[in-house]
Design a protein around this motif. Sequence first.
Motif, short mmCIF file in Angstrom:
data_model
loop_
_atom_site.label_atom_id
_atom_site.label_comp_id
_atom_site.label_asym_id
_atom_site.label_seq_id
_atom_site.Cartn_x
_atom_site.Cartn_y
_atom_site.Cartn_z
N UNK A 188 0.77 -1.27 -0.02
CA UNK A 188 -0.01 0.02 -0.03
C UNK A 188 0.92 1.23 0.05
N UNK A 189 2.26 0.97 -0.17
CA UNK A 189 3.20 2.18 -0.09
C UNK A 189 3.45 2.89 1.10
N UNK A 190 3.20 1.90 2.15
CA UNK A 190 3.62 2.56 3.66
C UNK A 190 4.77 1.68 4.05
N UNK A 191 5.92 2.04 4.73
CA UNK A 191 7.12 1.37 4.98
C UNK A 191 7.26 1.64 6.62
N UNK A 192 6.91 0.25 7.08
CA UNK A 192 7.17 0.34 8.61
C UNK A 192 8.44 0.95 9.16
N UNK A 193 8.49 1.76 10.17
CA UNK A 193 9.63 2.33 10.90
C UNK A 193 9.51 2.39 12.07
N UNK A 194 8.64 1.89 13.03
CA UNK A 194 8.84 1.74 14.40
C UNK A 194 7.45 1.32 15.17
N UNK A 195 7.78 0.57 16.07
CA UNK A 195 6.45 0.06 17.05
C UNK A 195 6.97 0.67 18.52
N UNK A 196 5.81 1.19 19.43
CA UNK A 196 6.03 1.74 20.35
C UNK A 196 4.94 1.25 21.57
N UNK A 197 5.61 1.03 22.41
CA UNK A 197 4.64 0.45 23.74
C UNK A 197 4.22 1.85 24.26
N UNK A 198 2.95 2.39 24.37
CA UNK A 198 2.26 3.69 25.21
C UNK A 198 1.26 2.94 26.20
N UNK A 199 0.99 4.15 27.21
CA UNK A 199 -0.16 3.79 28.06
C UNK A 199 -1.28 4.94 28.02
N UNK A 200 -2.56 4.64 27.99
CA UNK A 200 -3.54 5.35 28.05
C UNK A 200 -4.42 5.03 29.16
N UNK A 201 -4.49 5.84 30.28
CA UNK A 201 -5.32 5.72 31.46
C UNK A 201 -4.96 4.37 32.01
N UNK A 202 -3.65 4.08 32.10
CA UNK A 202 -2.96 2.93 32.78
C UNK A 202 -3.15 1.63 32.10
N UNK A 203 -3.56 1.58 30.80
CA UNK A 203 -3.90 0.65 29.90
C UNK A 203 -2.95 0.56 28.75
N UNK A 204 -2.39 -0.50 28.18
CA UNK A 204 -1.51 -0.51 27.20
C UNK A 204 -2.00 -0.09 25.98
N UNK A 205 -1.30 0.54 25.06
CA UNK A 205 -1.76 1.03 23.79
C UNK A 205 -0.53 1.11 22.76
N UNK A 206 -0.75 0.26 21.82
CA UNK A 206 0.52 0.12 20.75
C UNK A 206 0.26 1.01 19.58
N UNK A 207 1.41 1.83 19.39
CA UNK A 207 1.48 2.45 18.25
C UNK A 207 2.46 1.90 17.27
N UNK A 208 1.83 1.76 15.90
CA UNK A 208 2.93 1.14 14.81
C UNK A 208 2.86 2.42 13.92
N UNK A 209 4.04 2.91 13.49
CA UNK A 209 4.43 3.92 12.61
C UNK A 209 4.71 3.58 11.34
#
Length: 280
Positions: A188-209
């Motif tokens: 789709x023309x998108x190259x993976x660059x980074x994955x991060x483990x974040x948290x929102x209101x104490x719960x895990x949130x994953x960001x794949x950029x």
Amino acid sequence: MKITSLQLLDYVEGRLTREECVEVERLVATSPEIAKEVRLLRASQLPYVTAFEHANVPPLPDSLRTFVEAQAALRRNTSAKPDKRALADQRRDRGGVAAAKVAPHWLGAAFAAGLLVAGVGLHVLTRPVEPPASLASSWVAAAAGYQALYTRDTLAHVSVNDPVVAQTVAEIHRDDGLAIAIPDLRPAGLTFKRIQRLRFQGRPLVQIVYLPQQGAPVALCVMQEAGADASPRAAQVDSMAVVTWRRNQLGYALIGDPDAKGLTAIAKQIADGGFEPAAG
């Protein structure tokens, strides 16, 4: 040799001598705890200062600028020597985001103040945010506010470290309990660059950029979300285009610039398992 977090950060950022690097590498090879801390420090290396310089943040009020300058002057006059342990502690995790490079005091204070004025940024990941009525969860609005800070310069020179990525995905599976994989979006023309483990209101949130061939970065964010499966649905969240859906008690949000092309089509293909996993 007893090593501090500050020394490990200097090692990751290439500020140690050759002899010091050899000693640190010996400790990394013999200590799982030190090796893990080095992995976390490497995983957190983003050019934040460059990104912040290009962020659309309103100017500081004169009264706040005067206050920050006065505090900086007071710090210079009262602190002959910075405490290395305190500086190392400041670099550590505050709310789920891995330790990041510390900017000069003025830059950090000014940017933080600008974020408070703008009402967007990292802090929204740690407090409730009221979402638009069309969105299922406030975490989507928080993730969109965070993604709005990204520019091409944020990720253009970031290299993917495969061992660190594999370790991060394993920790997401084991520690966060999220059964996610990284979709390979190169078709789709998108190259993976980074994955991060974040948290929102104490719960895990994953960001794949991902970085498209042109334009601003695109993020796929994932968080545990109760409810029946839901089909992809497009929405506008502040300045960002967002497509949300739900599969197997996981909420997904594909977030990009309003000019990003084909976000809804890409989201539908991800939801239907149409992309091969890049990792995990």
